[in-house]
Scaffold this motif. Sequence first.
Motif, PDB file in Angstrom:
ATOM      1  N   GLY A 279     -51.539 -40.399 -55.722  1.00 17.49           N
ATOM      2  CA  GLY A 279     -50.629 -40.381 -54.947  1.00 17.49           C
ATOM      3  C   GLY A 279     -49.710 -41.760 -54.566  1.00 17.49           C
ATOM      4  O   GLY A 279     -48.417 -41.868 -54.058  1.00 17.49           O
ATOM      5  N   ASP A 280     -50.120 -42.543 -55.828  1.00 19.13           N
ATOM      6  CA  ASP A 280     -49.639 -44.029 -54.972  1.00 19.13           C
ATOM      7  C   ASP A 280     -49.518 -44.783 -56.673  1.00 19.13           C
ATOM      8  O   ASP A 280     -49.900 -46.159 -56.704  1.00 19.13           O
ATOM      9  CB  ASP A 280     -50.470 -44.593 -54.569  1.00 19.13           C
ATOM     10  N   GLU A 281     -49.347 -44.313 -57.816  1.00 23.14           N
ATOM     11  CA  GLU A 281     -49.219 -44.722 -58.941  1.00 23.14           C
ATOM     12  C   GLU A 281     -48.450 -45.568 -59.282  1.00 23.14           C
ATOM     13  O   GLU A 281     -48.590 -46.948 -59.288  1.00 23.14           O
ATOM     14  CB  GLU A 281     -48.917 -43.666 -60.536  1.00 23.14           C
ATOM     15  N   GLU A 282     -46.690 -45.745 -58.267  1.00 22.20           N
ATOM     16  CA  GLU A 282     -46.015 -46.431 -58.461  1.00 22.20           C
ATOM     17  C   GLU A 282     -46.344 -47.632 -57.698  1.00 22.20           C
ATOM     18  O   GLU A 282     -44.994 -48.927 -58.382  1.00 22.20           O
ATOM     19  CB  GLU A 282     -44.260 -45.980 -57.977  1.00 22.20           C
ATOM     20  N   ASP A 283     -46.964 -47.841 -56.565  1.00 20.15           N
ATOM     21  CA  ASP A 283     -47.385 -48.476 -55.701  1.00 20.15           C
ATOM     22  C   ASP A 283     -48.935 -48.186 -55.495  1.00 20.15           C
ATOM     23  O   ASP A 283     -49.136 -47.868 -53.921  1.00 20.15           O
ATOM     24  CB  ASP A 283     -46.266 -48.659 -54.649  1.00 20.15           C
ATOM     25  N   ALA A 284     -50.572 -49.010 -55.734  1.00 19.26           N
ATOM     26  CA  ALA A 284     -51.361 -48.271 -56.374  1.00 19.26           C
ATOM     27  C   ALA A 284     -51.595 -49.611 -54.319  1.00 19.26           C
ATOM     28  O   ALA A 284     -51.525 -50.973 -54.073  1.00 19.26           O
ATOM     29  CB  ALA A 284     -52.241 -48.523 -56.708  1.00 19.26           C
ATOM     30  N   GLY A 285     -52.050 -48.500 -54.138  1.00 17.53           N
ATOM     31  CA  GLY A 285     -52.632 -49.497 -52.530  1.00 17.53           C
ATOM     32  C   GLY A 285     -53.939 -50.044 -52.923  1.00 17.53           C
ATOM     33  O   GLY A 285     -54.369 -50.328 -53.691  1.00 17.53           O
ATOM     34  N   SER A 286     -54.010 -50.883 -52.600  1.00 21.64           N
ATOM     35  CA  SER A 286     -54.912 -52.259 -51.851  1.00 21.64           C
ATOM     36  C   SER A 286     -56.585 -52.151 -51.157  1.00 21.64           C
ATOM     37  O   SER A 286     -55.467 -51.497 -49.589  1.00 21.64           O
ATOM     38  CB  SER A 286     -54.256 -53.337 -51.850  1.00 21.64           C
ATOM     39  N   PRO A 287     -57.928 -52.104 -51.197  1.00 23.40           N
ATOM     40  CA  PRO A 287     -57.533 -52.402 -52.653  1.00 23.40           C
ATOM     41  C   PRO A 287     -58.244 -51.930 -53.657  1.00 23.40           C
ATOM     42  O   PRO A 287     -58.609 -50.441 -53.134  1.00 23.40           O
ATOM     43  CB  PRO A 287     -59.327 -53.870 -52.004  1.00 23.40           C
ATOM     44  N   HIS A 288     -57.854 -52.182 -55.187  1.00 23.90           N
ATOM     45  CA  HIS A 288     -58.157 -51.514 -55.795  1.00 23.90           C
ATOM     46  C   HIS A 288     -59.450 -50.527 -56.159  1.00 23.90           C
ATOM     47  O   HIS A 288     -59.386 -49.259 -56.076  1.00 23.90           O
ATOM     48  CB  HIS A 288     -58.059 -51.413 -57.246  1.00 23.90           C
ATOM     49  N   ALA A 289     -60.597 -51.153 -55.539  1.00 21.63           N
ATOM     50  CA  ALA A 289     -61.724 -50.377 -55.579  1.00 21.63           C
ATOM     51  C   ALA A 289     -62.079 -49.044 -54.752  1.00 21.63           C
ATOM     52  O   ALA A 289     -63.024 -48.566 -54.352  1.00 21.63           O
ATOM     53  CB  ALA A 289     -62.428 -51.788 -54.937  1.00 21.63           C
TER      54      ALA A 289
END
Length: 433
Positions: free
Chosen positions: A171-181
Amino acid sequence: MRRWLPALVLPLLFATASADAALSPQEKSMAATVDAEYERTVSLLQKLVDQNSGTMNLAGVRKVADMVRPEFEQLGFRVEWKPMDRAQRAGHLIATHAGKRGGKRLLLIGHLDTVFEADSPFQKFERNGNRGHGPGAGDDKGGVVVMLAALRAMHAAGTLKDANIEVVLTGDEEDAGSPHAVSRADLIAAGKRADVALDFEGLSVEGGQDMGSIARRSVGDWTLTTRGKSGHSSRIFSESFGDGAVFEMARIIAAFRKELPEPNLTFNVGLIGGGQAADLAADGSHIAAAGKSNIVPAVAVAKGDFRTLSPEQSERVVGKMKQIVAAHLPGTEAELVFEEGYPPMAPTAGNRALLARLNEINADLGLAKMPELDPLLRGAGDISFVAADVDGLVGLGPSSSGDHTPNETVDLDSLRRQAKRAAILMSRLSVAK
């Protein structure tokens, strides 16, 4: 009366017949199903596009997930919604189909979000013949409907029942949530379980020719802050004042341009400002700077990105950048901070073997061979998070133009071409040893 065909037409007819004969009865059935359900596929695309799902429109992303959920469930998939509250994003849809024990495990990757947020004037789908215009029509709602069209074709032909498939629609490929882990934990875990990863973002077309993508470059953001001693400009370059923050910034940026270039690397300075004060906004997209021509600047800020083709190249470039930054001009200092980014998907022998399998299918369908796409022509994407663990292909979604702009337009004919390729490829991979 017997009619004679022109000599040039006969080879084309024989080639088409020969290609069609190379398909199994089940594969012919899949191709026929894709054609028969074309309008259904376009209708679903319009439905998805008409629902805004900008990355930060969390409710909108969930609504798109709710629209596609029954499409997977009707095909026998177990569907789960994974909220991403910790990463401040909507979440991911994960659909799993259990097939024949011991069969190859396929991971299908796509995304639900677009770059167009709820306040964008670009909101609705418009169809004009074989073109569809709308936010996410290609990237990546077009990819999602290609995926579903291919799976429906497999279901109708009977090849889906034995296939082991896991679908991850982020749901967030265009602006990935953080942390990526956190935000990519489920995708990374799925990659470790899979034997093959297929990315349903858009098909690249160069010079009218469909291209095969076996690599994606990384993307990593950086922020550079330089500081110097401020005072009257008449004292600049003196032993007591030094060169000031802006000349230190200029030195570093010029050195990046001169010393960093190497094959498959690009780097960019997207934002810069300096003066007596320079404050970078929390969104990272604005700098408020103030100063005067007769004051030595105390601070300068720049923000940019860099893109590489392999982890080794990323490590090498980061090392060079740090080395350049550390060689300060008199009376200055500098800090370079790297943010989380997307890893690279390097071209591998396994990825090339998958493209070779796809080109066998192209030959059987009577389609042209797909050459390798230059990775410089493609941005980063979610498949890169699993590239270290599994072989993959990129670009099984439709062909489109103007992505990420109000001109985004999808070639609706490519929905069929891509769904046929994907259905046959997944069916053949599922039974491969």
